[in-house]
Scaffold this motif. Structure first.
Motif, PDB file in Angstrom:
ATOM      1  N   PHE A  84       1.995   6.399   5.309  1.00  0.00           N
ATOM      2  CA  PHE A  84       0.854   7.217   4.921  1.00  0.00           C
ATOM      3  C   PHE A  84       1.303   8.436   4.114  1.00  0.00           C
ATOM      4  CE2 PHE A  84      -2.553  10.342   5.614  1.00  0.00           C
ATOM      5  CZ  PHE A  84      -3.640   9.587   5.216  1.00  0.00           C
ATOM      6  N   GLY A  85       0.697   8.594   2.968  1.00  0.00           N
ATOM      7  CA  GLY A  85       1.031   9.704   2.084  1.00  0.00           C
ATOM      8  C   GLY A  85       1.864   9.288   0.899  1.00  0.00           C
ATOM      9  N   ALA A  86       2.495   8.098   0.981  1.00  0.00           N
ATOM     10  CA  ALA A  86       3.298   7.595  -0.136  1.00  0.00           C
ATOM     11  C   ALA A  86       2.853   6.213  -0.590  1.00  0.00           C
ATOM     12  CB  ALA A  86       4.773   7.558   0.241  1.00  0.00           C
TER      13      ALA A  86
ATOM     14  N   CYS B 202       6.077  10.775   5.399  1.00  0.00           N
ATOM     15  CA  CYS B 202       5.913  10.875   3.945  1.00  0.00           C
ATOM     16  C   CYS B 202       5.153  12.113   3.496  1.00  0.00           C
ATOM     17  CB  CYS B 202       5.219   9.623   3.420  1.00  0.00           C
ATOM     18  SG  CYS B 202       6.169   8.108   3.683  1.00  0.00           S
ATOM     19  N   LEU B 203       4.491  12.794   4.408  1.00  0.00           N
ATOM     20  CA  LEU B 203       3.822  14.044   4.052  1.00  0.00           C
ATOM     21  C   LEU B 203       4.772  15.233   4.134  1.00  0.00           C
ATOM     22  CD1 LEU B 203       0.373  13.339   5.709  1.00  0.00           C
ATOM     23  CD2 LEU B 203       0.912  13.350   3.270  1.00  0.00           C
TER      24      LEU B 203
ATOM     25  N   GLY C 198      -0.182  13.823  -5.210  1.00  0.00           N
ATOM     26  CA  GLY C 198      -0.756  13.075  -4.105  1.00  0.00           C
ATOM     27  C   GLY C 198       0.028  11.821  -3.774  1.00  0.00           C
ATOM     28  N   VAL C 199      -0.682  10.824  -3.303  1.00  0.00           N
ATOM     29  CA  VAL C 199      -0.039   9.577  -2.868  1.00  0.00           C
ATOM     30  C   VAL C 199       0.713   8.933  -4.028  1.00  0.00           C
ATOM     31  CG1 VAL C 199      -0.472   7.252  -1.982  1.00  0.00           C
ATOM     32  CG2 VAL C 199      -1.743   9.196  -1.038  1.00  0.00           C
ATOM     33  N   GLU C 200       0.113   8.912  -5.200  1.00  0.00           N
ATOM     34  CA  GLU C 200       0.754   8.271  -6.349  1.00  0.00           C
ATOM     35  C   GLU C 200       2.043   8.982  -6.740  1.00  0.00           C
ATOM     36  OE1 GLU C 200      -0.330   6.871 -10.945  1.00  0.00           O
ATOM     37  OE2 GLU C 200      -1.796   7.960  -9.730  1.00  0.00           O
ATOM     38  N   GLY C 201       2.004  10.316  -6.801  1.00  0.00           N
ATOM     39  CA  GLY C 201       3.194  11.059  -7.180  1.00  0.00           C
ATOM     40  C   GLY C 201       4.295  10.977  -6.149  1.00  0.00           C
ATOM     41  N   ARG C 202       3.939  11.123  -4.880  1.00  0.00           N
ATOM     42  CA  ARG C 202       4.932  11.043  -3.808  1.00  0.00           C
ATOM     43  C   ARG C 202       5.541   9.639  -3.765  1.00  0.00           C
ATOM     44  NH1 ARG C 202       5.273  14.493   0.504  1.00  0.00           N
ATOM     45  NH2 ARG C 202       5.070  15.991  -1.208  1.00  0.00           N
ATOM     46  N   GLY C 203       4.690   8.632  -3.876  1.00  0.00           N
ATOM     47  CA  GLY C 203       5.183   7.268  -3.854  1.00  0.00           C
ATOM     48  C   GLY C 203       6.107   6.959  -5.019  1.00  0.00           C
ATOM     49  N   ALA C 204       5.825   7.541  -6.184  1.00  0.00           N
ATOM     50  CA  ALA C 204       6.673   7.299  -7.359  1.00  0.00           C
ATOM     51  C   ALA C 204       8.061   7.895  -7.160  1.00  0.00           C
ATOM     52  CB  ALA C 204       6.009   7.876  -8.602  1.00  0.00           C
ATOM     53  N   ARG C 205       8.140   9.091  -6.579  1.00  0.00           N
ATOM     54  CA  ARG C 205       9.455   9.693  -6.336  1.00  0.00           C
ATOM     55  C   ARG C 205      10.257   8.851  -5.348  1.00  0.00           C
ATOM     56  NH1 ARG C 205      10.999  13.680  -2.613  1.00  0.00           N
ATOM     57  NH2 ARG C 205       8.876  14.486  -2.382  1.00  0.00           N
ATOM     58  N   TYR C 206       9.609   8.423  -4.281  1.00  0.00           N
ATOM     59  CA  TYR C 206      10.309   7.602  -3.302  1.00  0.00           C
ATOM     60  C   TYR C 206      10.752   6.272  -3.911  1.00  0.00           C
ATOM     61  CZ  TYR C 206       8.636  10.753   0.428  1.00  0.00           C
ATOM     62  OH  TYR C 206       8.370  11.826   1.232  1.00  0.00           O
TER      63      TYR C 206
END
Length: 369
Positions: free
Chosen positions: A170-172, A192-193, A260-268
């Motif tokens: 959640f969050g990524a 992920c937050l 948000g979710v898209e940006g955090r997920g992209a970094r991961y």
């Protein structure tokens, strides 16, 4: 020695500003704290696309507390829970249900395979007593991403309730209640937050929560009662984790600023790509094929080189400033390296340099299994 980078599934490396948010003391009845709590709850529901239909209910304790509260509050004593299992956290949910006296069944596949939607469809058709289904979004036993959207569609088609353990996703990784129907989703502040440990939360359908009065096996883990307290006076029933919530509020600001979710997920995802490519050049083999790998934590098979000893590898990486994680599999001897937390490509490249130097120091010629 400075704090090490935590390449683990949580607790995680946090930003300096998240840490600094904990330097102030808050009164639990203070208006500013109550307002901050309300903002956090609203933002959490929004992250799941659930602001119109669901409510976020925070709870003291780790994410496991939130998962147990979700099951204990929403599965009635007359209900029956089906848990989709492909790792330790699915087994943990089944154990929770059994301990609290709920009827429970499991549908299990090996740890290196995603849960099976077709088998779920057959199970729900065959057993009309099954009232609820529980699934782990990202099973960090292996790092596998489960097909939550497909599971949700099948559960909804059968008219049952879906409970999601989205602790490590959640969050990524996206999950939107408008397209992925779920009754409740549990997660925590320190994944992920990128907050700190000490608070879990459940995002739960308002109608399901309203119908859950009297279900809970525990006073402190009663989400229905916890939500009623927030509605009555916007306050926690028992002493809140004030510093944790303040850090979490700051972490949510930083999550939004990152996209948000898209940006955090992209970094991961970038972290995961660099890690996997680099480890493969050293001979290491991932447990999972890339198509099944979530960008959260990666499981690597143990090297066969007789000079390799995991504890020595772990200790020497820690001395170089990187903390990894032991394996938790039954299907293979392994260890894990996380991709989440306040880490970017520079830290992942530095971690790979540390792995390379450690292998040379140990006299390990290859990470091949």
């Amino acid at each position: 020695m400075s704090d090490p980078f935590l390449l683990t599934p949580g607790p995680l490396t946090t930003s300096a500003t998240v840490k600094q948010a904990m330097l102030r003391d808050w009164g639990s009845r203070d208006g500013a704290f109550i307002a901050m709590n309300a903002r956090v709850r609203e933002r959490l529901a929004g992250l799941a696309g659930a602001g119109e239909t669901h409510v976020a209910v925070p709870l003291q304790g780790s994410g496991t507390f939130a998962v147990e509260a979700m099951i204990g509050t929403l599965v009635p004593r007359s209900g029956k829970l089906l848990v989709l299992v492909n790792g330790a956290y699915g087994h943990r949910m089944a154990r929770m249900a059994a301990v609290m006296g709920r009827a429970v069944a499991i549908l299990e596949v090996p740890e290196d395979r995603p849960v099976d939607p077709a088998a779920l469809d057959r199970a729900l058709a065959a057993d009309t007593a099954l009232s609820h289904v529980a699934v782990v979004h990202c099973e960090t036993t292996s790092g596998i991403l489960n097909p939550v959207a497909e599971v949700a569609g099948i559960v909804a088609a059968h008219g049952r309730a879906l409970l999601i353990d989205s602790m490590s996703a959640f969050g990524a990784l996206p999950v939107d209640a408008r397209t992925v129907p779920f009754t409740a989703l549990a997660a925590s502040s320190n994944k992920c937050l990128e907050g700190v440990p000490g608070m879990g939360f459940v995002i739960v359908r308002r109608d399901a929560l309203a119908a859950a009065g009297g279900n809970a096996h525990s006073l402190s883990l009663d989400l229905h009662d916890q939500a009623r307290g927030f509605e009555a006076n916007a306050q926690w029933r028992f002493t809140p984790p004030t510093h944790v919530l303040a850090a979490f509020s700051q972490a949510l600001d930083e999550h939004a600023a990152e996209g948000g979710v898209e940006g955090r997920g992209a970094r991961y995802a970038g972290n995961c790509r660099i890690l996997v490519e680099g480890m493969r050049t050293l001979g290491f083999q991932t447990l999972l094929p890339d198509a099944l790998q979530a960008p959260i934590i990666v499981t690597f098979r143990m090297p066969r080189d007789p000079a390799f000893a995991f504890q020595a590898f772990y200790d020497r990486l820690r001395e170089r400033g990187f903390v990894i994680y032991p394996g938790k599999l039954t299907v293979a001897d392994s260890f894990r390296i996380g991709c989440i937390g306040r880490l970017g490509l520079a830290e992942m490249r530095a971690a790979l340099d540390a792995v390379r130097a450690t292998l040379a120091e140990m006299g390990v010629s290859s990470g091949a299994p």
